[in-house]
Design a protein around this motif. Structure first.
Motif, PDB file in Angstrom:
ATOM      1  N   ASP A 187      -2.259  -2.372   8.578  1.00 52.95           N
ATOM      2  CA  ASP A 187      -2.867  -3.249   7.574  1.00 52.95           C
ATOM      3  C   ASP A 187      -2.750  -2.614   6.192  1.00 52.95           C
ATOM      4  O   ASP A 187      -2.187  -1.532   6.019  1.00 52.95           O
ATOM      5  N   TRP A 188      -3.310  -3.301   5.191  1.00 54.22           N
ATOM      6  CA  TRP A 188      -3.193  -2.796   3.820  1.00 54.22           C
ATOM      7  C   TRP A 188      -3.974  -1.507   3.613  1.00 54.22           C
ATOM      8  O   TRP A 188      -3.576  -0.650   2.828  1.00 54.22           O
ATOM      9  N   ALA A 189      -5.072  -1.341   4.341  1.00 50.44           N
ATOM     10  CA  ALA A 189      -5.837  -0.100   4.223  1.00 50.44           C
ATOM     11  C   ALA A 189      -4.978   1.088   4.659  1.00 50.44           C
ATOM     12  O   ALA A 189      -5.056   2.176   4.067  1.00 50.44           O
TER      13      ALA A 189
ATOM     14  N   TYR B 124      -2.661   1.982   1.817  1.00 51.94           N
ATOM     15  CA  TYR B 124      -3.375   2.796   0.815  1.00 51.94           C
ATOM     16  C   TYR B 124      -3.444   4.250   1.286  1.00 51.94           C
ATOM     17  O   TYR B 124      -3.197   5.189   0.521  1.00 51.94           O
TER      18      TYR B 124
ATOM     19  N   THR C 232      -2.923  -8.246  -3.830  1.00 53.82           N
ATOM     20  CA  THR C 232      -3.427  -7.923  -2.488  1.00 53.82           C
ATOM     21  C   THR C 232      -4.454  -6.795  -2.503  1.00 53.82           C
ATOM     22  O   THR C 232      -5.086  -6.522  -1.476  1.00 53.82           O
TER      23      THR C 232
ATOM     24  N   ASP D 126      -7.529  -4.633  -2.365  1.00 49.50           N
ATOM     25  CA  ASP D 126      -8.954  -4.740  -2.051  1.00 49.50           C
ATOM     26  C   ASP D 126      -9.633  -3.550  -2.735  1.00 49.50           C
ATOM     27  O   ASP D 126      -9.626  -2.432  -2.217  1.00 49.50           O
ATOM     28  N   GLU D 127     -10.195  -3.800  -3.889  1.00 48.47           N
ATOM     29  CA  GLU D 127     -10.714  -2.704  -4.725  1.00 48.47           C
ATOM     30  C   GLU D 127     -11.832  -1.933  -4.046  1.00 48.47           C
ATOM     31  O   GLU D 127     -11.926  -0.717  -4.199  1.00 48.47           O
ATOM     32  N   SER D 128     -12.690  -2.619  -3.296  1.00 49.27           N
ATOM     33  CA  SER D 128     -13.817  -1.924  -2.657  1.00 49.27           C
ATOM     34  C   SER D 128     -13.312  -0.964  -1.573  1.00 49.27           C
ATOM     35  O   SER D 128     -13.800   0.173  -1.467  1.00 49.27           O
ATOM     36  N   VAL D 129     -12.322  -1.383  -0.783  1.00 44.33           N
ATOM     37  CA  VAL D 129     -11.743  -0.512   0.257  1.00 44.33           C
ATOM     38  C   VAL D 129     -11.069   0.690  -0.387  1.00 44.33           C
ATOM     39  O   VAL D 129     -11.263   1.832   0.039  1.00 44.33           O
ATOM     40  N   TRP D 130     -10.285   0.446  -1.430  1.00 46.32           N
ATOM     41  CA  TRP D 130      -9.559   1.515  -2.101  1.00 46.32           C
ATOM     42  C   TRP D 130     -10.518   2.498  -2.768  1.00 46.32           C
ATOM     43  O   TRP D 130     -10.333   3.711  -2.715  1.00 46.32           O
TER      44      TRP D 130
END
Length: 383
Positions: free
Chosen positions: A41-43, A46, A230, A232-236
């Motif tokens: 996934d995108w996480a 990152y 795409t 996700d500022e909170s995850v990053w």
């Protein structure tokens, strides 16, 4: 949602990169020459950008199809939903790599992909993005094989070996991910004494100190994915904060660097200071063939001069035997690792290499030569 990614790396580092990706939780990992493909996934994207010491980039695959000519590649690129991921106000650049492609001009293919992306935006938004070849907001990569084309969005931006703090450069720098790969090949572990006796700009020293202090290599820079919709500022934000909180704080590390030239020692010091590591690493000016070991045993890593850089074979013929004599005389108990494109190095150094690991420094095929120096290795040569 699982996405398809590809992480290129210097040739020879693929197994280590696979281990990194596996530890970060990547799925469907597959090595190919020059990189590793994986899903996640995108996480995860990152995390790989932030944590990988060996990857050069993290590329997100957005299209894949067969082609016969330039128009097929244009159609493939035009059909991608670019407007979902960035805006026409952002700048972009297209890069193309081909292997055994029948198409004649990579420049023309690059132009056709750029046209397709711009035409897509003109259709959807009424305006097209601008091109910036120096510092684009979005990088688009295309890879062409004999009959297949793959399109990627670069989630890294600047190459990942650019850690974001190095200020003083040298003429023939060793890229950070290659240095990290050589450290991995050496088996060096934090707590073990490490020396780079030809430290140049300090790349080995900085990489080793960051490993020892558990500093994520990407903490000092920004990434391409931060410019995409795409994100996700909170995850990053949570990921970065967790990485910052992991850093160990140690007054001094058993990591040493030296160089025969004072200007190189100064450059290494400037870069260590920029990385916030100057207090943890010991630097001095010293000639390798004359200096003493900083400990009874440890690991030596170096990128010594070889034909491509030094130019004169007579200088090599004089330096390498002195290096071998110094190792035999003073470095018993040490494991020594030298990156070199010179296949004659073992012959000239007059020591038997215990291992030779193939590795590419850019386009240059090299070997990492391992020498385990043991007491009594300075045997009398036959008359």
């Amino acid at each position: 949602m699982s996405e398809q990614f590809f992480a290129p790396c210097p040739r020879g580092l693929e197994p280590g990169l696979q281990d990194e990706l596996s530890a970060l939780g990547a799925g469907k990992i597959r090595q190919v020459p020059g990189g590793v493909s994986f899903t996640g996934d995108w996480a995860l994207a990152y995390a790989v950008n932030l944590e990988s010491r060996l990857a050069t980039r993290v590329l997100w695959q957005v299209a894949h199809g067969r082609y016969h000519g330039e128009q097929d590649i244009y159609k493939l690129a035009y059909g991608v939903t670019w407007a979902k991921w960035f805006t026409p106000e952002q700048t972009m650049r297209v890069y193309v790599i081909a292997r055994r492609s029948p198409l004649k001009s990579l420049e023309f293919i690059t132009l056709r992909i750029k046209d397709a992306v711009c035409d897509h935006f003109r259709t959807i938004k009424g305006v097209r993005p601008s091109i910036d070849t120096a510092n684009p907001d979005v990088r688009i990569h295309a890879f062409l094989s004999t009959d297949e084309a793959m399109l990627y969005v670069d989630t890294s931006g600047e190459p990942l070996y650019k850690r974001g703090f190095k200020q003083a450069a040298v003429e023939a720098p060793l890229k950070e991910n290659l240095a990290a790969g050589i450290l991995r090949v050496s088996g060096w572990q934090p707590g073990e004494t490490l020396l780079d006796p030809m430290c140049g700009s300090g790349t080995f020293l900085i990489e080793a100190a960051q490993i020892a202090l558990d500093i994520a290599p990407g903490l000092g820079r920004r990434f391409g994915f931060e410019a995409l919709k795409t994100l996700d500022e909170s995850v990053w934000r949570r990921m970065r904060k967790a990485a910052e909180g992991r850093r160990r704080h140690v007054a001094k590390l058993p990591i040493y660097g030296s160089d025969s030239e004072g200007v190189q020692v100064k450059r290494a010091r400037i870069n260590l200071e920029a990385a916030g590591l100057a207090d943890q690493v010991t630097l001095e000016q010293a000639e390798l063939t004359e200096r003493m070991p900083p400990a009874a045993e440890g690991v030596m890593v170096a990128n010594p001069p070889y034909g491509v850089r030094i130019g004169e074979s007579s200088e090599l013929a004089e330096f390498y035997p002195k290096l071998g004599d110094a190792l035999k005389a003073r470095w018993a108990g040490w494991r020594c690792y030298f990156l070199s494109a010179d296949p004659d190095l073992p012959k000239l150094i007059k020591l038997k290499a215990t291992k030779r690991t193939p590795m590419f420094n850019g386009a240059l095929e090299c070997r990492v030569f391992e020498y385990k120096v043991i007491a009594g290795s300075n045997r009398r040569e036959k008359a």
